[in-house]
Scaffold this motif. Sequence first.
Motif: not given
Length: 184
Positions: A167-172, A144-146
Amino acid sequence: MNNTREMLIQNYQPGWAHDFNSIKEVIKEVLWDTEITIEHVGSTAVKDLAAKPIIDIDIVYGKNMSFKTIQRELEKLGYYHNGDQGIKEREAFKRKKTDTKHSVLDFITHHLYVCPVHSRELHRHILFRDYLIKNTNEREAYQKIKLEIAKKANQDKKVYAKLKETMAKEFIESVLEKAREENT
């Protein structure tokens, strides 16, 4: 806006595993007598995860193997060393531009890296990949983020890469933390 622009992020393609194996076999032909492993990493390695259709590959070597030997053999296949691109212990290789095209290596889009077995980035790649494979909720959240990033980037690869860094750093990082906890 150009509506014919190809989608940056594509639904999972079972052919990505085949593409990885095709590249792996070609690489193993020149590195057949070396102590290496070849890992399919990145989003195309995760079944049911939408991704950019680029196969990410890490060649892993241990203390009994020299980077220079791998580099020399990859050069025979038409690769050149492109440095670590700012990531320690992860050396990038790119295809040389030639008139003669390799039937596999020049027709399957891929990123090729060489990492020592103790590389922090290698361990991050494998930990993240393996966690997403086992955890449907995290895989779907990442997808979803991607897709949101690709939409925000208007399907532009360079804009996507920049936005993904933030944008994806925190999730990763949160996924990596969960994976580390699970492995201890």
